[in-house]
Design an enzyme around this catalytic site. Structure first.
Site, mmCIF file in Angstrom:
data_model
loop_
_atom_site.group_PDB
_atom_site.id
_atom_site.type_symbol
_atom_site.label_atom_id
_atom_site.label_comp_id
_atom_site.label_asym_id
_atom_site.label_seq_id
_atom_site.Cartn_x
_atom_site.Cartn_y
_atom_site.Cartn_z
ATOM 1 N N GLU A 113 -53.307 14.996 -45.947
ATOM 2 C CA GLU A 113 -52.794 14.486 -47.225
ATOM 3 C C GLU A 113 -51.484 13.708 -47.041
ATOM 4 O OE1 GLU A 113 -52.808 17.985 -49.770
ATOM 5 O OE2 GLU A 113 -54.961 17.783 -50.095
ATOM 6 N N ASP A 164 -60.538 24.805 -50.691
ATOM 7 C CA ASP A 164 -59.171 24.744 -51.191
ATOM 8 C C ASP A 164 -58.934 25.748 -52.323
ATOM 9 O OD1 ASP A 164 -56.617 23.998 -51.690
ATOM 10 O OD2 ASP A 164 -57.084 22.062 -52.570
ATOM 11 N N GLU A 181 -53.527 27.866 -59.080
ATOM 12 C CA GLU A 181 -53.777 26.428 -59.187
ATOM 13 C C GLU A 181 -55.154 26.137 -59.782
ATOM 14 O OE1 GLU A 181 -53.419 24.298 -55.486
ATOM 15 O OE2 GLU A 181 -54.245 22.451 -56.329
ATOM 16 N N GLU A 195 -54.070 32.352 -45.134
ATOM 17 C CA GLU A 195 -53.245 31.847 -46.246
ATOM 18 C C GLU A 195 -54.006 32.045 -47.556
ATOM 19 O OE1 GLU A 195 -51.399 27.846 -45.795
ATOM 20 O OE2 GLU A 195 -52.026 27.464 -47.853
HETATM 21 C C1 BDP Z 1 -53.989 21.694 -52.551
HETATM 22 C C2 BDP Z 1 -52.953 21.358 -53.554
HETATM 23 C C3 BDP Z 1 -51.850 20.511 -53.020
HETATM 24 C C4 BDP Z 1 -51.313 21.100 -51.729
HETATM 25 C C5 BDP Z 1 -52.443 21.298 -50.755
HETATM 26 C C6 BDP Z 1 -52.022 22.045 -49.503
HETATM 27 O O1 BDP Z 1 -53.592 20.703 -54.628
HETATM 28 O O2 BDP Z 1 -50.873 20.433 -54.011
HETATM 29 O O3 BDP Z 1 -50.337 20.295 -51.187
HETATM 30 O O4 BDP Z 1 -53.445 22.074 -51.326
HETATM 31 O O5 BDP Z 1 -52.351 23.204 -49.406
HETATM 32 O O6 BDP Z 1 -54.619 22.828 -53.043
HETATM 33 O O7 BDP Z 1 -51.404 21.470 -48.624
#
Ligand code: BDP
Length: 704
Positions: free
Chosen positions: A317, A391, A419, A413
């Site tokens: 990301e 996720d 969220e 984790e």
């Molecule tokens: C996703 C989230 C994002 C996080 C990412 C992560 O939407 O905000 O930065 O995971 O874990 O769930 O790095």
């Protein structure tokens, strides 16, 4: 002069009013601030008498900061629970003295000759035991180290808070996992990524000169459930956190946490050498970069001598990473590990990577990238994997990396902040989800190789073990936004201590401490909690559906959402609705994800008839008319699940209504308001999803 009672009372009125006000001022506001550490008077008179007989004084011989903290906690807590002053003693001069400490700081405890047993329990383990000392009946809370004695003290308080007997007790406990951390996704500007309870608790503009006293309460709460570390900043990390200015601020936080056994960690930005000191590269094999990290680590440990280490999100990301220079994740992790190793620091390297060129199915990517690197990481590196391969969805199978990394410790984790589970609006207790995860059998060394055992280092002998949870705390008065979201913080800590815990037992424990011991209250609250997660799954994404949530916000489902930025950020990519059916084909005829699991799971998941129905759409594209175990066709089964989800929320609301007047009004109202919104959302979400799916199934809704 004759005595007139009326005139007398009139005279007294201002004083009576003042007295009333004063007495109100001493009543604690039930605003949720105190979390599960409420310490109100034991409201069962028989138990209160017995506790008062067993507890009259506290005796702590050690003088370390931790022993001061535990003495202060015991004094405050016992004073409140027993509703009388509990004195500090120098000798066990009477029955009922609580003796706390370690053999090396307390001659009294040393005289018991328990050193061997305490050593075996490790520095964080403890023993709570009724024993006779100098002719008096005492309760001894002992550990090999002050931190263990602090944990033992909280355990002892929990016994009283949950109304258990103190007669002839003999309790031993120790954590099964070494690193038990909260990961804060807190930004430099005070916002929290995916935070739903206000701003960051770290007030950077006030630090280091002023440290918010609230941080001590944060540390107490964490110590009470065994959390021993906090990563202070977001994994999408700002390199400025590694500058001296911020390290000094972090050192001030560390000094408040230290007596409570909590170390601080930082999320490190892999491009820091370039971004902070304008080096031409951040290539992990470049000698100048290697030296930069070494110098940085030396600087950090000069300022924070017990610094824990780094958490890293790399090549994910838009975060930079070793692959920017053609290097592997292992080479990147080892760069930082090498710098931290001389100081005893560790690296937690995240496996949350999903570059599109690795595999067309996002779920396959992390495994493909990390399994070939097993054995290539330095000794002080852990690979940190989310519980599922996608996720933090309401239900995912465990990520196949658990059990596949034999030489590299895998740190689990979890996400405490909701969220994808209703933010701080929906009541969703995550305990059952975590229990399901930890109990999952990976079959990595035959049956019984559960995720819990893998994470504990019981399957492959990991030298480091860890569990982290993305925190749900913030500056809201009640810390977590929803009064019930506190239960997720609580349960996380207890699962990290013992991944083989029972979600139901923890719900009971939390409820007694948070809402009181009244049997009806306890059974109602626990029943609401235990149904809440499955209810949420049902009214958003039943039968293994996934990735259904709206763009960016991730609150409501939006199963048809197409994100123009990336295919694998689109709900439609996961849901795969078409005229034939619904779900992602990950069988051997599809993306072949099933074969990332050990036998017999791979075959079980591959076959639509043996795949657990709760994971069906995760692994299969299921025809609308497929016959389910219930005898219903798939379309009707789906319809039915959404309906059950909604009904369960109605039930939860009704159950809560029964508690009106049985719990304090302040928190009652807060929960009530939120449940009303939850009922509204559940209805809307179920309708929205079913209508969308109907545009593909073309099948009617049953008449209601
Ligand atoms: C996703 C989230 C994002 C996080 C990412 C992560 O939407 O905000 O930065 O995971 O874990 O769930 O790095």
């Amino acid at each position: 002069m004759t005595f007139s009672p009326v005139a007398f009372l009139k005279h007294l009125k201002p004083f009576l009013a003042l007295g009333f006000l004063l007495s109100c001022a001493t009543v604690q506001a039930e605003d949720g601030y105190r979390l599960w550490l409420r310490y109100d008077k034991v409201d069962d008179p028989v138990l209160l008498t017995s506790y008062r007989q067993n507890v009259s004084a506290i005796l702590v011989e050690g003088t370390s900061e931790t022993e001061k903290v535990l003495q202060e906690e015991l004094k405050k807590a016992l004073g409140g629970l027993l509703d009388r002053e509990v004195s500090l003693a120098k000798t066990p001069g009477e029955n009922g003295t609580i003796v706390v400490g370690t053999p090396s700081t307390s001659p009294l405890i040393a005289s018991l000759d328990w050193s061997k047993e305490l050593e075996a329990l490790g520095p964080e383990g403890y023993l709570i035991c009724s024993s006779s000392l100098q002719g008096h009946q005492t309760i001894v809370i002992a550990s090999a180290s002050p931190i263990g004695a602090l944990y033992g003290s909280f355990h002892f308080l929990r016994l009283i808070q949950t109304h258990q007997s103190l007669e002839n007790i003999h309790i031993t406990d120790q954590p099964r996992v070494k690193l038990r951390l909260l990961d804060h996704w807190d930004n430099l500007d005070g916002t929290i990524e995916r935070g739903y309870a206000g701003k960051s608790l770290w007030k950077w503009n006030e630090l280091p000169g002023h440290v918010d006293p609230r941080l001590k309460d944060y540390a107490r709460a964490n110590a009470s459930i065994g959390i021993n570390g906090a990563v202070l900043n977001n994994v999408n990390s700002n390199p400025l956190f590694l500058t001296k200015e911020y390290l000094l601020k972090i050192a001030a936080i560390a000094s408040v946490f230290r007596p409570h056994g909590i170390k601080v960690y930082l999320s490190a930005n892999f491009a820091a050498p370039k971004k902070i000191d304008k080096l031409p590269t951040s290539d992990p094999l470049d000698p100048k970069v290697i030296q930069w990290w070494k110098d940085k680590a030396d600087e950090i440990y000069r300022i924070i001598p017990d610094f824990g280490g780094f958490l890293v999100k790399a090549n994910s990301e838009n975060q930079s990473g070793p692959q920017d220079y053609g290097r592997t994740h292992a080479q990147g992790a080892n760069l930082l590990a090498g710098a931290l190793a001389p100081h005893g620091g560790i690296v937690m390297w995240r496996s949350f990577v999903y570059n599109q060129d690795v595999d067309p199915d996002r779920i396959n990517r992390a495994y493909k990238e990390f399994v070939p690197l097993d054995g290539k990481f330095d000794k002080n590196v852990l690979v940190q994997s989310k519980n599922g391969a996608l996720d933090f969805q309401p239900r995912e199978p465990f990520a196949p990396l658990f059990g596949a990394m034999k030489k590299t410790p895998l740190l689990a984790e979890l996400q405490i902040t909701q969220e994808y589970l209703g933010h701080s609006t929906h009541l969703v207790y995550l305990g059952p989800m975590w229990e399901e995860f930890f109990k999952s059998d990976t079959f990595s060394k035959g049956p019984g190789s559960t995720v819990a055992k893998v994470v504990e280092g019981g399957i492959f002998p990991y030298s480091l073990t860890g569990i982290s949870g993305v925190a749900n705390t913030g500056s809201d008065r009640n810390w977590c936004g929803h009064p019930f979201a506190q239960a997720n913080w609580y349960a996380f800590g207890r699962f990290a201590w013992n991944p083989e815990s029972s979600a139901k037992d923890l719900a009971g424990e939390w409820t007694r401490q948070t809402w009181g011991n009244d049997p009806r209250t306890v059974s109602t609250v626990v029943s609401m909690m235990m149904t809440s997660r499955e209810a949420f799954v049902n009214y958003t994404c039943p039968l293994g559906l996934n990735g259904v949530f709206e763009k960016d916000l991730h609150y409501a489902p939006d199963p048809g959402m197409v994100d123009p930025r990336r295919e694998d950020w689109s709900a439609a990519y996961y849901v795969r609705a078409d005229e034939k059916g619904l779900g992602f084909d990950r069988t051997r005829k599809g993306s072949k994800n099933v074969d990332q699991y050990y036998p017999p799971l791979n075959d079980r998941f591959n076959n639509i008839a043996t795949c657990p129905e709760e994971l069906l759409l995760w692994f299969h594209h299921v025809p609308w008319d497929y016959k389910m175990k219930s005898g219903l066709n798939f379309w009707l089964e789906l319809y039915h699940h959404y309906g059950i989800g909604f009904e369960k929320v109605i039930n939860m609301r009704d159950q809560w209504n029964e508690l009106r007047g049985k719990v304090d009004d302040e928190r009652y109202q807060q929960v009530d308001q939120k449940l009303k919104l939850q009922v509204h959302d559940a209805k809307e979400w179920k309708t929205l999803c079913l209508k969308y799916f109907q545009t593909f199934s073309h099948m009617p809704f049953p008449t209601e």
